[in-house]
Enzyme design. Structure first.
Site, PDB file in Angstrom:
ATOM      1  N   TYR A 114      -3.194  -1.264   9.950  1.00  0.00           N
ATOM      2  CA  TYR A 114      -3.051  -1.434   8.488  1.00  0.00           C
ATOM      3  C   TYR A 114      -1.586  -1.361   7.819  1.00  0.00           C
ATOM      4  CZ  TYR A 114      -4.045  -0.991   3.613  1.00  0.00           C
ATOM      5  OH  TYR A 114      -4.305  -1.367   2.072  1.00  0.00           O
ATOM      6  N   SER A 120       0.744  -1.159  -0.021  1.00  0.00           N
ATOM      7  CA  SER A 120      -0.052   0.080  -0.108  1.00  0.00           C
ATOM      8  C   SER A 120       0.974   1.291  -0.034  1.00  0.00           C
ATOM      9  CB  SER A 120      -1.019   0.025   1.381  1.00  0.00           C
ATOM     10  OG  SER A 120      -1.525   1.164   1.326  1.00  0.00           O
TER      11      SER A 120
END
Length: 264
Positions: free
Chosen positions: A169, A156
């Site tokens: 995350y 990400s």
């Protein structure tokens, strides 16, 4: 030096993934569905893991409309690692082993760091990272036997900073980048490459955590060199390259598919 490029009816493109068996987690999601359909159109067999009933139904309907029959769907709870391994081993026996693993599924709670419990950190790690480890362990023996395999972890853009409130995350995506490098080093001797794809800010369900969509879009475009929002096809193209023979000498790398947000 003259290079002979194979042509004609019998030539096989180095980008071909026809006949490959792909294990794909989160395969019915915002980026997953378009990519899954792209793989199927290219002649691959896809074992899709996704536990969102509505999205799975949409994926199955889309595949049926195009008569794409090489799709197997399993509604697995990725947090139940023991059951996941048993399910994967059973499916692997049915399809003849997994040639390619794409670890894409993720959960992404958002709140202040001090408000997370350690159990919430562990839950994100379990789905986003540990389930991917189980997928690779289930697939690796087949890859070793064939002397060929592809593993892609979906990282990400958040790993590079710029987002608050997503600590578990971001931690999980950083772990996947680390595993990409560790696996690449270890598995290269087996003919297996391991890479990561780091998507930028794509318009998916994950963006619903932002209270002001228009402001967020401006924020994204201000940071990108390419002044358009990314599409799932952008991810599908990158993944198709990395899982093909054309990328056979690329391993341990993180490919940023983000419109030029992050540059190295």
């Amino acid at each position: 030096m003259n290079m002979q490029i194979p042509t004609g009816k019998g030539a096989k493109s180095a980008m071909s993934i026809a006949g490959k068996v792909i294990l794909y987690t989160g395969a019915a999601g915002g980026l997953g569905m378009v990519t899954t359909l792209s793989f199927l159109r290219a002649g691959a067999k896809v074992v899709a893991l996704d536990n969102n009933p509505e999205k799975v139904e949409d994926l199955l309907a889309a595949a049926a409309r195009e008569n794409l029959k090489e799709l197997t769907v399993r509604a697995c709870d990725l947090s139940d690692l023991k059951s996941l391994r048993a399910e994967l081993d059973a499916v692997s026996a049915e399809v003849g082993g997994f040639d390619i693993v794409i670890n894409n599924a993720a959960i992404y709670p958002s709140k202040n760091f001090e408000d997370y419990t350690i159990e919430e950190f562990q839950a994100v790690q379990r789905v986003n990272v540990d389930a991917g480890i189980v997928c690779v362990q289930s697939a690796l023996s087949h890859m070793r036997e064939k002397g060929w395999g592809r593993i892609v972890n979906i990282a990400s853009v958040t790993v590079y900073g710029g987002w608050a409130h997503l600590a578990p995350y971001v931690q999980s995506k950083g772990a996947l980048v680390g595993l990409t490098r560790a696996w690449a080093r270890e598995f290269g001797a087996y003919g297996v490459t391991v890479n990561a794809v780091s998507p930028g800010a794509f318009p998916t369900d994950a963006e619903k955590i932002h209270p002001d969509p228009e402001s967020y879009t401006r924020f994204v475009l201000d940071h990108q060199a390419v002044k358009r929002r990314g599409s799932p096809e952008d991810i599908a193209n990158a993944l198709t390259f990395l899982i093909s023979d054309a990328a056979g000498f690329i391993t341990g790398q993180t490919l940023n598919v983000d419109g030029g947000w992050v540059m190295h």
